[in-house]
Design an enzyme around this catalytic site. Structure first.
Site, mmCIF file in Angstrom:
data_model
loop_
_atom_site.group_PDB
_atom_site.id
_atom_site.type_symbol
_atom_site.label_atom_id
_atom_site.label_comp_id
_atom_site.label_asym_id
_atom_site.label_seq_id
_atom_site.Cartn_x
_atom_site.Cartn_y
_atom_site.Cartn_z
ATOM 1 N N HIS A 245 -2.215 6.790 3.698
ATOM 2 C CA HIS A 245 -0.771 6.829 3.913
ATOM 3 C C HIS A 245 -0.220 8.107 3.282
ATOM 4 O O HIS A 245 -0.443 8.373 2.088
ATOM 5 C CB HIS A 245 -0.089 5.636 3.249
ATOM 6 C CG HIS A 245 -0.383 4.303 3.891
ATOM 7 N ND1 HIS A 245 -1.115 4.149 5.053
ATOM 8 C CD2 HIS A 245 -0.008 3.041 3.526
ATOM 9 C CE1 HIS A 245 -1.185 2.862 5.363
ATOM 10 N NE2 HIS A 245 -0.527 2.182 4.449
ATOM 11 N N THR B 65 -6.429 1.183 1.830
ATOM 12 C CA THR B 65 -7.210 -0.048 1.602
ATOM 13 C C THR B 65 -7.981 0.008 0.280
ATOM 14 O O THR B 65 -8.624 -0.962 -0.088
ATOM 15 C CB THR B 65 -8.199 -0.362 2.758
ATOM 16 O OG1 THR B 65 -9.166 0.676 2.830
ATOM 17 C CG2 THR B 65 -7.482 -0.516 4.079
ATOM 18 N N CYS C 269 0.812 -1.227 0.000
ATOM 19 C CA CYS C 269 0.000 0.000 0.000
ATOM 20 C C CYS C 269 0.846 1.277 0.000
ATOM 21 O O CYS C 269 0.387 2.311 -0.501
ATOM 22 C CB CYS C 269 -0.964 -0.016 1.177
ATOM 23 S SG CYS C 269 -0.259 -0.578 2.717
HETATM 24 P P1 NAP Z 1 -6.203 -9.555 7.805
HETATM 25 O O1 NAP Z 1 -7.027 -8.658 8.638
HETATM 26 O O2 NAP Z 1 -5.072 -10.246 8.445
HETATM 27 O O3 NAP Z 1 -7.175 -10.642 7.056
HETATM 28 C C1 NAP Z 1 -6.616 -11.766 6.428
HETATM 29 C C2 NAP Z 1 -7.671 -12.720 5.837
HETATM 30 O O4 NAP Z 1 -7.017 -13.968 5.565
HETATM 31 C C3 NAP Z 1 -8.853 -13.052 6.750
HETATM 32 O O5 NAP Z 1 -10.027 -13.213 5.972
HETATM 33 C C4 NAP Z 1 -8.460 -14.410 7.346
HETATM 34 O O6 NAP Z 1 -9.574 -15.213 7.693
HETATM 35 C C5 NAP Z 1 -7.771 -15.038 6.158
HETATM 36 N N1 NAP Z 1 -6.838 -16.105 6.538
HETATM 37 C C6 NAP Z 1 -5.809 -16.032 7.420
HETATM 38 N N2 NAP Z 1 -5.199 -17.255 7.502
HETATM 39 C C7 NAP Z 1 -5.868 -18.100 6.656
HETATM 40 C C8 NAP Z 1 -5.738 -19.463 6.300
HETATM 41 N N3 NAP Z 1 -4.778 -20.232 6.803
HETATM 42 N N4 NAP Z 1 -6.604 -19.979 5.405
HETATM 43 C C9 NAP Z 1 -7.569 -19.205 4.866
HETATM 44 N N5 NAP Z 1 -7.770 -17.903 5.166
HETATM 45 C C10 NAP Z 1 -6.925 -17.361 6.050
HETATM 46 O O7 NAP Z 1 -5.546 -8.774 6.580
HETATM 47 P P2 NAP Z 1 -6.000 -7.451 5.717
HETATM 48 O O8 NAP Z 1 -5.521 -6.215 6.360
HETATM 49 O O9 NAP Z 1 -7.444 -7.568 5.330
HETATM 50 O O10 NAP Z 1 -5.045 -7.653 4.449
HETATM 51 C C11 NAP Z 1 -5.216 -8.741 3.567
HETATM 52 C C12 NAP Z 1 -3.974 -8.895 2.712
HETATM 53 O O11 NAP Z 1 -3.770 -7.722 1.932
HETATM 54 C C13 NAP Z 1 -2.687 -9.103 3.534
HETATM 55 O O12 NAP Z 1 -1.839 -10.000 2.851
HETATM 56 C C14 NAP Z 1 -2.088 -7.699 3.608
HETATM 57 O O13 NAP Z 1 -0.702 -7.714 3.794
HETATM 58 C C15 NAP Z 1 -2.483 -7.133 2.258
HETATM 59 N N6 NAP Z 1 -2.650 -5.680 2.192
HETATM 60 C C16 NAP Z 1 -3.305 -5.009 3.175
HETATM 61 C C17 NAP Z 1 -3.451 -3.608 3.077
HETATM 62 C C18 NAP Z 1 -4.168 -2.795 4.124
HETATM 63 O O14 NAP Z 1 -4.168 -1.544 3.977
HETATM 64 N N7 NAP Z 1 -4.771 -3.392 5.136
HETATM 65 C C19 NAP Z 1 -2.963 -2.962 1.961
HETATM 66 C C20 NAP Z 1 -2.323 -3.698 0.959
HETATM 67 C C21 NAP Z 1 -2.184 -5.050 1.092
HETATM 68 P P3 NAP Z 1 -10.151 -15.275 9.222
HETATM 69 O O15 NAP Z 1 -10.859 -13.977 9.472
HETATM 70 O O16 NAP Z 1 -11.082 -16.438 9.170
HETATM 71 O O17 NAP Z 1 -8.968 -15.469 10.126
#
Ligand code: NAP
Length: 348
Positions: free
Chosen positions: A239, A326, A147
């Site tokens: 950001h 996001t 991001c």
């Molecule tokens: P998060 O809150 O950690 O959510 C992660 C998701 O992955 C949840 O739906 C979780 O399900 C699922 N998950 C985790 N372990 C799993 C497994 N073993 N099998 C299947 N599903 C699993 O992350 P987020 O902030 O939404 O970000 C998602 C991704 O985008 C990450 O890789 C992050 O680095 C990237 N990202 C985030 C941002 C941001 O601004 N937040 C920006 C760019 C990229 P449960 O709820 O069931 O645990």
């Protein structure tokens, strides 16, 4: 044209929830399947902890969360998986014929995986046939950047003709970038955390890949040097990045750089893709802008704001960049990637 069914892997996190809301009104794609971990398996979307200010769309309230097994999901899946899960699951889905359009960091620096910012490097999609040839996948993995990287890359992409050579960037990153529940409130309220683990390396390496040159089976990284410091600040969304740049032939006139920001455009605008903002970069003249609270939602979160362009006494010029982490930094970026691929008949 009937909407195409798509799925979301990692649908329960903040980025997954952004996908759910953005797909609700999408003219080309329809959310038909959601996957997450065992913690969420079997729950309806109406039963997961909803964290966005926009309500959960009525049309998908009863969609039941499944474990992410290739084959049950539609052919096109967006991935908002935690990186540790994405590292194995995304290639499994690609091998089984799914087109995985991912936010996760796990495969961004894979030499055969495009790291797309469609305004800058749509030609990097030439790597997809190389995935078929070299990995034997009938599907594919296509990623969008970290991001913080995407906002820096867009600003430098706009200035590419002036040949940026050295870049120093300090980020002030929002709490929502750390996922949910993210940083403990006692750590972040009234505070600045001067390090985000792994983030500086991502900004430095991903930006050079995005601005690099595509061959049939690799990207040759841009030769610029980048020094990044990434910090977490008590802002909810958006950001901010403080950037100084030196150029190879020396400092271009400031009005040329401003014109380059304002006229920046690419295939998403030419193709009128549904998530493309009319202007990918907006230049703000006011001396106290951009600010997250006032500017983060421009272009429905897909526009990057640039301001405070001036001479730098150490490098050549400096400016401030802001983007929605996001949206343009995650779910909106992945949707734009999918729209580009559909428009270019890569999802047929
Ligand atoms: P998060 O809150 O950690 O959510 C992660 C998701 O992955 C949840 O739906 C979780 O399900 C699922 N998950 C985790 N372990 C799993 C497994 N073993 N099998 C299947 N599903 C699993 O992350 P987020 O902030 O939404 O970000 C998602 C991704 O985008 C990450 O890789 C992050 O680095 C990237 N990202 C985030 C941002 C941001 O601004 N937040 C920006 C760019 C990229 P449960 O709820 O069931 O645990």
């Amino acid at each position: 044209m009937p909407r195409i069914d798509v799925g979301v892997l990692g649908a329960t996190g903040p980025v997954g929830q952004q996908f759910i809301t953005r797909l609700d009104s999408h003219p080309w794609f329809r959310l038909a399947w959601v996957g997450a971990s065992q913690r969420s398996e079997g729950k309806r979307l109406s039963e997961i902890g909803w964290q966005l200010s926009q309500p959960l769309p009525d049309a998908v309230r009863d969609l039941v969360v499944e474990l992410p097994a290739p084959g049950r999901a539609p052919r096109i899946v967006f991935s908002a998986l935690d990186a540790a899960a994405a590292i194995t699951l995304e290639p499994e889905f690609a091998a089984a014929g799914h087109i995985v359009i991912s936010n996760a960091s796990s495969h961004r620096m894979d030499p055969l995986v495009p790291l797309l910012v469609p305004e800058i490097n749509a030609d990097h999609l030439t790597l997809v046939p190389a995935q078929h040839r070299q990995r034997g996948w009938s599907g594919a993995v296509v990623t969008n950047p970290n991001c913080s990287t995407v906002f820096l890359a867009m600003a430098l992409g706009a200035l590419r003709e002036y040949m940026p050579r050295s870049v120093v960037v300090t980020t002030l990153q929002a709490i929502s970038g750390a996922g949910y529940p993210g940083v403990a409130s006692l750590d972040i309220v009234g505070n600045v955390i001067p390090r985000i683990g792994g983030e500086e390396e991502k900004v430095e390496s991903e930006t050079k890949k995005i601005l690099g040159t595509a061959t049939d089976d690799a990207i040759v990284a841009h030769p610029m040097t980048i020094s990044a410091t990434t910090t977490r600040v008590p802002v909810v969304d958006g950001h901010t990045e403080v950037v100084s740049v030196a150029f190879d032939p020396g400092p271009p006139p400031l009005d040329c750089l401003r014109e380059a920001f304002e006229s920046f455009s690419g295939p998403p605008q030419a193709l009128r893709l549904p998530s493309a903002p009319e202007r990918p970069i907006v230049f703000l003249d006011q001396p106290d802008r951009p600010q997250p609270r006032l500017d983060v939602d421009r272009g429905a979160g897909m526009t990057v704001c640039v301001g405070r362009l001036r001479r730098c006494a150490v490098l050549d010029v400096k400016f401030v960049v802001l983007g929605h982490n996001t949206v343009r930094g995650a779910a909106g970026a992945a949707l734009l990637n999918a729209e580009l691929m559909l428009a270019e008949h890569m999802l047929d």
